[in-house]
Write a protein that holds these residues in place. Structure first.
Motif, short mmCIF file in Angstrom:
data_model
loop_
_atom_site.label_atom_id
_atom_site.label_comp_id
_atom_site.label_asym_id
_atom_site.label_seq_id
_atom_site.Cartn_x
_atom_site.Cartn_y
_atom_site.Cartn_z
N SER A 89 7.23 5.05 -7.53
CA SER A 89 6.95 4.72 -6.13
C SER A 89 8.20 4.20 -5.43
O SER A 89 9.23 3.94 -6.05
CB SER A 89 5.84 3.67 -6.05
OG SER A 89 6.21 2.51 -6.77
N ALA A 90 8.11 4.03 -4.12
CA ALA A 90 9.28 3.68 -3.30
C ALA A 90 9.92 2.36 -3.73
O ALA A 90 11.15 2.22 -3.68
CB ALA A 90 8.87 3.61 -1.83
N SER A 91 9.12 1.39 -4.14
CA SER A 91 9.69 0.09 -4.50
C SER A 91 10.60 0.17 -5.72
O SER A 91 11.47 -0.68 -5.91
CB SER A 91 8.57 -0.93 -4.77
OG SER A 91 7.77 -0.54 -5.86
N MET A 92 10.42 1.20 -6.54
CA MET A 92 11.27 1.37 -7.72
C MET A 92 12.67 1.86 -7.36
O MET A 92 13.57 1.85 -8.19
CB MET A 92 10.61 2.33 -8.71
CG MET A 92 9.42 1.76 -9.46
SD MET A 92 9.89 0.54 -10.71
CE MET A 92 10.56 1.61 -12.00
N TYR A 93 12.85 2.30 -6.12
CA TYR A 93 14.17 2.78 -5.68
C TYR A 93 14.98 1.66 -5.02
O TYR A 93 15.98 1.93 -4.37
CB TYR A 93 14.00 3.96 -4.72
CG TYR A 93 13.55 5.21 -5.45
CD1 TYR A 93 14.43 6.24 -5.74
CD2 TYR A 93 12.23 5.36 -5.85
CE1 TYR A 93 14.02 7.38 -6.41
CE2 TYR A 93 11.80 6.50 -6.53
CZ TYR A 93 12.70 7.50 -6.80
OH TYR A 93 12.28 8.63 -7.47
#
Length: 309
Positions: A89-93
């Motif tokens: 998901s986006a938070s992992m980036y």
């Protein structure tokens, strides 16, 4: 040629297998084979025959040449099945990194390279590895296999994930962990890489999904990657900043120093609750600082693997 320097100049994850080899080189030295011996796998060495032993494994051709009795000894094949689960998901980036390198990683970059390194060790051990990737959908699933073709396919998938330009926004961990648990039928060692940010369910329901992974006597290890300087200690310049939730779009305008102490107390309490829940459900919790090296991941793997077999 300085290999590390050249790798850092290039696109990191197009060299994922080489980098994974580099991460584990020397770390696993001397233990990439099972220390146990049997008669079911690859030939290892001869040993002198002792009276009373079975004659089944005597090397009669060697006896004809030497007039001495030797038995064949083999490296015993291990039967470990390992399934890697990656939150995409986006938070992992976070944090945003323009050019990933081994010296400059975000959470997804660290996780992808850690998984590739673990896969490299599993490959040396002739163990089977599978992979699941999820975000707001169940993006990818591959069952546990040990072939070279399978290994290369998983590396290609991990490379593609790390270089994604528009990652999915939300995290539906609860939904897809249940689906992944249904897919893993045989007892496996499961490694989950997630930052534990999720927008779909509350924490109790999230841990119900983690408990599902414990079915069929699976051993579960939760790797929790964080950029600790920013996400734990809230170390930002004390200038007016807008902090935006990359998954929900919500934002706050503030000075970092005004909330640093309260923020650290809340996040520490949250992490303590996660650790307590993991202990309650017999899930191994490992906090990871993405600014440090991979020794924590690899050490954990070695310990859990030995416990599993």
């Amino acid at each position: 040629m300085n290999l590390q320097s050249e790798l850092n100049k290039s696109s990191l994850f197009s060299n994922l297998e080489l980098l994974a080899n580099q991460v584990v080189e020397g770390f696993i030295s001397g233990i990439h084979r099972s220390p146990f011996h049997g008669f079911s796998a690859e030939f290892a060495e001869h040993k002198i025959y002792n009276n009373g032993e079975s004659t089944k494994h005597i090397d009669w051709k060697l006896f004809a040449k030497t007039d001495k009795l030797y038995t064949k000894r083999y490296e015993e094949e291990t039967n470990l099945r390992c399934h890697m689960i990656l939150d995409n998901s986006a938070s992992m980036y976070y944090p945003q990194v323009d050019n990933l390198s081994i010296d400059s990683l975000n959470k997804i970059g660290f996780s992808v390279l850690a998984i590739a390194a673990l896969m490299n060790v599993l490959k040396r051990q002739r163990d089977a590895v599978g992979l699941s990737i999820y975000s707001d959908t169940y993006n990818y699933y591959a069952p546990e296999k040990g072939s070279e073709r399978h290994f290369q396919m998983l590396l290609a998938q991990l490379s593609a994930v790390s270089m994604a330009k528009n990652p999915p926004k939300e995290t539906n961990t609860y939904t897809y962990l249940h689906q992944i648990a249904e897919n893993i039928k045989r007892r496996s060692l499961i490694f989950l890489f997630t930052d534990m940010f999720q927008t779909e369910k509350n924490d109790e329901e999230l841990f119900e999904a983690l408990r599902h992974l414990k079915y069929n006597k699976h051993d579960v290890v939760l790797f929790h990657p964080m950029d600790k300087q920013r996400e734990l200690f809230f170390n930002f310049e004390n200038t007016p900043k807008r902090f935006v939730d990359v998954e929900t779009g919500k934002h706050l305008d503030l000075y970092a120093d005004n909330i640093k102490e309260a923020y650290n107390e809340r996040i520490t309490e949250y992490l303590s609750d996660i650790k307590m829940k993991c202990a309650q459900y017999k899930i191994k919790y490992v906090d990871i600082d993405i600014q440090r090296d991979f020794s924590t991941v690899l050490n954990t793997f070695l310990v859990e693997r030995n416990k599993f077999l």
